[in-house]
Motif scaffolding. Structure first.
Motif, PDB file in Angstrom:
ATOM      1  N   ASN A   1      -8.553   3.008   7.340  1.00 43.75           N
ATOM      2  CA  ASN A   1      -9.569   3.687   6.512  1.00 43.75           C
ATOM      3  C   ASN A   1     -10.882   3.936   7.243  1.00 43.75           C
ATOM      4  OD1 ASN A   1      -9.791   0.706   6.225  1.00 43.75           O
ATOM      5  ND2 ASN A   1     -11.551   1.197   4.973  1.00 43.75           N
TER       6      ASN A   1
ATOM      7  N   ASP B   1     -12.201   7.882   1.700  1.00 43.83           N
ATOM      8  CA  ASP B   1     -11.203   8.281   2.691  1.00 43.83           C
ATOM      9  C   ASP B   1      -9.912   8.724   1.990  1.00 43.83           C
ATOM     10  OD1 ASP B   1     -10.080   7.191   5.772  1.00 43.83           O
ATOM     11  OD2 ASP B   1      -8.669   7.486   4.169  1.00 43.83           O
ATOM     12  N   ARG B   2      -9.424   7.873   1.074  1.00 43.71           N
ATOM     13  CA  ARG B   2      -8.172   8.202   0.354  1.00 43.71           C
ATOM     14  C   ARG B   2      -8.168   7.576  -1.026  1.00 43.71           C
ATOM     15  NH1 ARG B   2      -2.396   7.349   3.255  1.00 43.71           N
ATOM     16  NH2 ARG B   2      -1.658   7.732   1.160  1.00 43.71           N
ATOM     17  N   SER B   3      -7.533   8.285  -1.958  1.00 41.44           N
ATOM     18  CA  SER B   3      -7.311   7.711  -3.292  1.00 41.44           C
ATOM     19  C   SER B   3      -5.823   7.404  -3.418  1.00 41.44           C
ATOM     20  CB  SER B   3      -7.663   8.731  -4.379  1.00 41.44           C
ATOM     21  OG  SER B   3      -8.987   9.140  -4.241  1.00 41.44           O
TER      22      SER B   3
ATOM     23  N   ILE C   1     -11.667   3.150   0.072  1.00 43.01           N
ATOM     24  CA  ILE C   1     -10.354   3.425  -0.529  1.00 43.01           C
ATOM     25  C   ILE C   1     -10.475   3.106  -2.018  1.00 43.01           C
ATOM     26  CG2 ILE C   1      -7.936   2.684  -0.605  1.00 43.01           C
ATOM     27  CD1 ILE C   1      -8.717   4.245   1.923  1.00 43.01           C
TER      28      ILE C   1
ATOM     29  N   TYR D   1      -2.797  -0.146   3.799  1.00 42.12           N
ATOM     30  CA  TYR D   1      -3.532   0.885   4.561  1.00 42.12           C
ATOM     31  C   TYR D   1      -4.836   0.291   5.126  1.00 42.12           C
ATOM     32  CZ  TYR D   1      -5.720   5.527   5.295  1.00 42.12           C
ATOM     33  OH  TYR D   1      -6.325   6.643   5.821  1.00 42.12           O
TER      34      TYR D   1
END
Ligand SMILES: NC(=O)c1ccc[n+]([C@@H]2O[C@H](COP(=O)([O-])OP(=O)(O)OC[C@H]3O[C@@H](n4cnc5c(N)ncnc54)[C@H](OP(=O)(O)O)[C@@H]3O)[C@@H](O)[C@H]2O)c1
Length: 340
Positions: free
Chosen positions: A330, A310-312, A334, A324
């Motif tokens: 998420n 989803d995100r780095s 992550i 987060y």
């Protein structure tokens, strides 16, 4: 080397970067220069002091990394230096250099970058054990995936779809369109709908053959009721423990109070079974783990294992990454990325 240390139990700001001497690989180990680190819900629980398996602070957690082998210990083939690998780490994963046993590393498939590779070990091994090994899910059977939008949830979905199962999943409504795109047949908005009534409605009162439940407490009771005859309930987490802001002791006491006890005679008469999974207690079963990973990597090659990041966040943003996840934003994994 740099490490992210849980300096004491508390909010994300207790995570601090500390420097120390580079580790040296012992016999049978490799030293990995880390590129990406997978964050798991267990790390959040450890930071809050709600994870009994975690070391006492100050400590470094982290179950999985990906990176490049920088050096090897005695007995390890030196031609491995320079290989891109991902690995299971028993804590210490929140580091930019880490030593692990040669048995705990796996080659990164060409189709994956370091971030996606770091999203594989915990999510997919746990899911493989839940769905395939212990859950015995078969083509045409149905599965209810709680927390379908989480890291484990998406991995379970991949494996269930590959097996040809009918998939039901609970998640907040904002994650439904993503889940449908990934192939989930029936998303359930558990925050606004009673999942038990919904499952019984959707299955004409029958229930489902397999449920994987990481919520715990009262949820396990309801999940058991959503099982069809021959149904299996796989329990593997207690996310509900973070629901209350009361003190640690009260949180744990509440959890225990609501945890069901299963009676063998009742199980027998209901034709249902319950089982538990804790990947963190599988360290002595290296052969099994390697066998499962072999199948997972085959799935990556064939395209049905699809690790989703989803995100780095950067290494320095570990606290933000934790916040987060705690805010339940998420979808899938992550990861933290180092600047090496
Ligand atoms: N036993 C094992 O070996 C093992 C291995 C890996 C993970 N686990 C467990 O599996 C669970 C999920 O892990 P994960 O890494 O997949 O997590 P994750 O990706 O961080 O998923 C978190 C999501 O869970 C949903 N959720 C539902 N009820 C929740 C609650 N009471 N508190 C917090 N989140 C809740 C939220 O999604 P919505 O937006 O849908 O509400 C949240 O975004 C955790 O309990 C973890 O400890 C166990």
């Amino acid at each position: 080397m740099k490490q992210i240390v849980i300096t004491k139990h508390g909010n994300p700001d207790v995570l601090k970067i500390q420097e120390k001497a580079d580790p040296i690989p012992s016999s049978g180990e490799v030293l990995i220069k880390v590129k990406a680190i997978g964050i798991n819900f267990a790390d959040i629980l450890a930071r809050k002091g709600l994870y009994p398996d975690a070391p006492k602070p100050p400590c470094v957690v982290g179950y999985e990394v990906s990176g490049v082998i920088e050096s090897v210990g005695r007995g390890v083939d030196s031609s491995k230096i320079g290989n891109s690998v991902f690995a299971l780490t028993r804590f210490n994963g929140y580091s930019d250099k880490v030593c692990v046993s040669e048995n705990a590393i796996f080659p990164i498939p060409e189709s994956l970058n370091f971030q996606r590779a770091a999203a594989i070990p915990v999510n997919y091994l746990t899911s493989y054990q839940l769905v395939h090994v212990m859950g015995g899910l078969k083509k045409g059977e149905s599965i209810l995936i709680h927390n379908a939008g989480g890291g484990v949830g998406l991995a379970v979905l991949d494996i269930s779809l590959h097996l040809g199962a009918i998939t039901y999943g609970t998640s907040s409504a904002g994650k439904h369109s993503f889940l449908k795109d990934r192939g989930l047949n029936y998303p359930i908005d558990y925050r606004n709908q009673d999942f038990l009534s919904r499952i019984l409605y959707l299955t004409n009162g029958k229930g489902v053959e397999l449920i994987i439940d990481p919520i715990g407490g009262k949820n396990w009771k309801k999940s058991y009721r959503a099982l069809r005859s021959t149904g299996r309930l796989g329990m593997f987490g207690v996310s509900t423990v973070t629901d209350s802001t009361a003190g640690k002791v009260i949180q744990l006491a509440k959890l225990l109070l609501h945890t069901p006890w299963y009676n063998p005679l009742r199980l027998m008469n209901a034709n249902k079974s319950v089982f538990g999974v804790n990947l963190g207690h599988m360290w002595k079963e290296r052969k099994k783990i390697s066998g499962w990973m072999h199948e997972i990597l085959k799935g990556v090659e064939e395209g049905w294992i699809r690790p989703h990041v989803d995100r780095s966040f950067s290494f320095e943003q570990a606290g933000e990454a934790h916040a987060y996840i705690e805010a339940r934003k998420n979808i899938g994994k992550i990861v933290l990325v180092t600047d090496s």
